[in-house]
Design an enzyme around this catalytic site. Structure first.
Site, PDB file in Angstrom:
ATOM      1  CG  HIS A 124      18.426  29.773 -54.557  1.00 30.43           C
ATOM      2  ND1 HIS A 124      17.527  29.832 -55.601  1.00 30.43           N
ATOM      3  CD2 HIS A 124      17.725  30.031 -53.432  1.00 30.43           C
ATOM      4  CE1 HIS A 124      16.336  30.111 -55.124  1.00 30.43           C
ATOM      5  NE2 HIS A 124      16.431  30.248 -53.809  1.00 30.43           N
ATOM      6  CB  CYS A 148      17.289  27.898 -61.329  1.00 26.05           C
ATOM      7  SG  CYS A 148      17.798  26.386 -62.158  1.00 26.05           S
ATOM      8  CG  HIS A 149      15.428  30.099 -58.421  1.00 23.72           C
ATOM      9  ND1 HIS A 149      16.089  28.897 -58.303  1.00 23.72           N
ATOM     10  CD2 HIS A 149      14.128  29.781 -58.546  1.00 23.72           C
ATOM     11  CE1 HIS A 149      15.220  27.902 -58.345  1.00 23.72           C
ATOM     12  NE2 HIS A 149      14.026  28.412 -58.495  1.00 23.72           N
ATOM     13  N   GLY A 150      18.066  33.347 -60.872  1.00 21.69           N
ATOM     14  CA  GLY A 150      18.730  34.623 -61.069  1.00 21.69           C
ATOM     15  C   GLY A 150      19.787  35.005 -60.061  1.00 21.69           C
TER      16      GLY A 150
END
Lengths: 184, 662
Positions: A124, A148-150
């Site tokens: 990502h 960080c963003h799953g």
């Protein structure tokens, strides 16, 4: 600037055409020269020869027990080396790969089923996912979880859920012996 | 004065929209465009202002790039500079641009200043314009000095030591100031660090003062070769297109000279000693500043008093601030001042003499001539100029700029001759005492087209590996670099793997030995300098990575040294453990004759005579010092051809544009 430099006595005809041709040629030469000059100043920011040369790392994996992982540094990035359990291997292989966001068979991602070797950088936005320690959160698929963003990765390092677009990449590597791996 | 093309441009609706909000196009047009009236009779001597600006931009761009790769730490500054030269993409090009750009900056600025002196450009109402120029010169000197310190070679270090010690001449507080400048008790890491910071900052201060300089210029416009004010619009022409094209043409001609030095003689202005890493315990035998500081250095040394010498040196520049008031003549241009013209050229010659003396040791006749030249330097400003204004009878001035005027061709030629004379300094400082000049050899890599003799270079590597490498390190070279001299990837791997290098720590926290890899530096024969000394009777075998760049005479010297051993001539007594060598400075060298016939067996059947091995190993070490040499010359050829064509095109464009003025 040069090729727009028309004199006040601009006139048409052969004289004017010759003049325009001269101005355009000179202008074009100047632009090409300026462009070519820029290249060294851009290219100097690309990896230098000494950085490119540091492209291999040798790792002794003998101390890694089944179910454990180690992290080594290769080209400044973390590389995950996990010695998978039979259960983890089966979990990675018992799914229909066509349902995956980035379809890839587990067999294509390992050289020896036991050893999974991955570049540990979330596809990502570049964080290092959790899951190397047995106490880490490993996400819904038992592999890695990027805090960080799953993004959730499975036991083959494939993306299963979350914003990451692709599987954790597999670096070029080679088993020099049963216990030594050369990465890169 | 608007040209049809500019009124068309300003009629464009997009341009109008922007202009209404930010009148940037008319600002440029008034600054450098069709709305900036310029005397029509400016000669090519007026190009040097725009050239200086161009060099400033080149220096800022190349400097910012170098700062991306340079490490300002005493243990890494020299090596990181060499890494730029060897491993960073086009790093050698960018560093040679920056390094030689400093010299060209001074060439351009000095010509700009002498032009101002010849044509009286500093006179009313341009005194502030001139004074700002002197401020720029001072900032430029400080910037150049600090930049020269950064690569952390021997001249860097000792130049920094000498120049910072100038401030110790200040009574009472001098020592405190010097300690403050150093951030320690000698030039050291803190000094290097702050010089790097200030070297980065100062060019932007220069940009700021340049803005003021150009602003002041625009108030009354350029002076001109005749030195009389414009009488009306017929005496002036718009800056654009006339002077934009003239400056562009001048710039390409300048770039031809600049590129010739960068690509074909990049170290012509430099000192070989600066390719020796800084050593705080040993001062080089002959230390000289960069050529552009030589005249001031001569003034410093001319005066046998520490304080007064320093005062005189600074005064030699500060006196320029009051030049507009020292020159009492109301005629600007030397064209109409027959006596001043003589004194001007005597002054230029005086500066050249000072520069020459600055490069020579301060003894004997050099000292006397240096003192006379220093006295004349100040007499010119403080005696000649004030009195000349009263005694001199100027020639009648023309009525206007448009009136046909005298030709200045003779002066131009003279100035060029002197300019080239000044260029000569870079090459000329004294060579090592007590040794004859090494005889010139023919090298395959000589000249504009020369390339390394590949077979000789490979044989030379064998000589280094089997003979020199027993004592001498080659630290700046990595095994992977051997790909460049014709070894295959597998051969390089095998060569690297033939040594054991220390690596670690491993998981147990211990250092361990492993076979070398292509990405390793050449393994040094000794663990450190002390071990090297201990193993060689106290003499340190020098690192050979840059040896052909780090010695006056370069490859010729190295070859002469290797073949220059003999028994000492009668009457010469050698010290214990020393050997006689004709070409070594002082003739006594600790290294025994390293090469003996048939010491190596060449695979290609070449007979390994001492002469042959010396040639081969010198070729290899010349490559080790300048691995970029072939790429540099190849690119240089293309750049030169391009620039010649571009300047020819611009010459015709300029003629065309100016055809309605002449």
């Amino acid at each position: 600037m040069v090729n727009t430099a028309h004199s006040p006595t601009a006139s048409h005809g052969a004289e004017g055409t010759r003049r325009d041709f001269l101005y355009l040629t000179a202008g074009a030469f100047g632009v090409v020269g300026a462009g070519a000059t820029m290249w060294p100043f851009i290219h100097q920011m690309n990896p230098s020869a000494d950085v490119l040369a540091l492209s291999t790392t040798e790792v002794d994996v003998a101390p890694v027990a089944e179910g454990q992982s180690i992290t080594v540094s290769w080209r400044g990035k973390p590389v995950f080396i996990r010695r998978r359990t039979q259960a983890e291997i089966q979990a990675a292989r018992a799914i229909n790969i066509n349902e995956l966001p980035d379809p890839q068979a587990d067999q294509a991602r390992v050289k020896k089923p036991e050893w999974l070797i991955l570049v540990g950088v979330c596809t990502h936005l570049g964080c290092v996912p959790l899951g190397q320690k047995t106490t880490d959160q490993r996400g819904e698929f038992g592999g890695w979880f990027c805090p960080c963003h799953g993004s959730h990765y499975d036991t083959s390092g494939r993306i299963r859920k979350g914003p990451a677009p692709a599987n954790l990449p597999v670096p070029a590597y080679e088993f020099l012996s049963d216990t030594t791996v050369r990465i890169g | 004065m608007a040209t049809p093309s500019s009124s068309k441009f300003f009629g464009n609706p997009v341009v109008k929209w922007i202009e209404h909000r930010l009148p940037i196009f008319s600002f440029v047009d008034h600054s450098l465009g069709s709305q900036y009236p310029t005397p029509k009779n400016l000669s090519y001597w007026w190009n040097f202002g725009s050239l200086a600006l161009a060099v400033l931009m080149v220096m800022i761009v190349s400097g910012i790039v170098l700062a991306m790769h340079f490490t300002p730490h005493v243990t890494m500054a020299f090596d990181s500079t060499e890494r730029i030269m060897r491993d960073v993409n086009y790093g050698w090009l960018i560093r040679y641009i920056h390094m030689n750009g400093a010299s060209f900056f001074f060439i351009v600025v000095y010509i700009h200043i002498f032009r101002g002196m010849y044509y009286g450009s500093y006179k009313a109402p341009r005194e502030i314009l001139w004074g700002l120029g002197v401020v720029i010169l001072l900032l430029l000197m400080a910037t150049a000095f600090m930049g020269y310190v950064l690569p952390w070679g021997q001249m860097s270090f000792w130049g920094a030591t000498v120049i910072t010690n100038l401030f110790s001449a200040i009574p009472l507080v001098g020592d405190y100031i010097v300690t403050w400048l150093w951030g320690g008790f000698a030039v050291e890491n803190s000094t290097l660090n702050r010089f790097f910071s200030l070297h980065f900052l100062m060019p932007f201060l220069i940009v700021g003062v340049v803005v003021l300089h150009v602003w002041a210029l625009h108030v009354h416009g350029s002076s001109n070769p005749i030195g009389i004010d414009a009488k009306g619009p017929q005496d002036k022409i718009p800056f654009h297109p006339y002077f934009t094209v003239k400056d562009a043409f001048g710039l390409t001609v300048f770039f031809i000279v600049f590129a010739a030095v960068i690509f074909f003689a990049p170290n012509v202005f430099g000192e070989p000693d600066n390719y020796i890493p800084a050593n705080p315990l040993v001062t080089p035998e002959h230390i000289v500043p960069e050529w552009y500081f030589l005249p001031y250095y001569a003034i410093l040394r001319a005066i046998p008093s520490k304080l007064l010498g320093v005062v005189a040196m600074f005064a030699s520049i500060l006196v320029l601030f009051i030049l507009p008031w020292l020159d009492t003549s109301r005629v600007r241009s030397a064209r109409f001042r027959p006596t001043y013209r003589w004194f001007f050229w005597i002054f230029v010659a005086d500066c050249v003499v000072l520069g020459y003396i600055g490069a020579k040791p301060p003894e004997g006749w050099y000292l006397h001539i240096g003192r006379l030249a220093t006295a004349w330097y100040f007499a010119h400003f403080l005696i000649v100029l004030p009195f000349l204004g009263w005694f001199e009878r100027p020639l009648p001035l023309p009525a206007s700029i448009s009136e046909p005027v005298l030709k200045g061709a003779k002066a131009t030629l003279m100035a060029l001759a002197i300019g080239f004379g000044m260029l000569g300094f870079g090459a000329g400082p004294a060579s090592a005492a007590g040794a004859p000049k090494p005889p010139a050899q023919k090298w395959s890599f000589d000249g504009v087209f020369g390339t390394f003799d590949a077979a000789s270079r490979q044989r030379g590597f064998q000589v280094y590996r089997e003979v020199c490498g027993a004592c001498h390190a080659l630290k700046q070279v990595y095994y992977r670099h051997l790909r460049d001299i014709g070894f295959s990837e597998d051969e390089v791997k095998a060569i690297a793997a033939s040594v054991e290098v220390t690596d670690g720590p491993n998981d147990a926290g211990e250092m361990f030995q492993r076979p070398g890899r292509p990405s390793d530096r050449f393994k040094s024969p000794f663990a450190n300098d002390n071990a090297a000394r201990a193993g060689n009777n106290g003499a340190l075998p020098v690192d050979l990575s840059l040896i052909t760049k780090a010695r006056p005479g370069g490859p010729d010297y190295l070859h002469a040294l290797l073949t220059g051993y003999s028994d000492p001539p009668a009457g010469v007594k050698l010290s214990e453990g020393m050997n006689y060598n004709k070409y070594f400075p002082g003739n006594q060298i600790a290294m025994p004759q390293p090469l003996n016939a048939d010491q190596v067996t060449y695979a290609d059947g070449t007979k390994a005579t001492v002469e042959q091995m010396a040639k081969d190993v010198t070729t290899f070490l010349a490559w080790a010092a300048e691995p970029e040499l072939e790429a540099r010359k190849r690119m240089g050829m293309k750049v030169m051809i391009f620039l010649v064509v571009l300047s020819a095109l611009l010459f015709f464009v300029k003629r065309k544009v100016w055809s309605d003025v002449h």
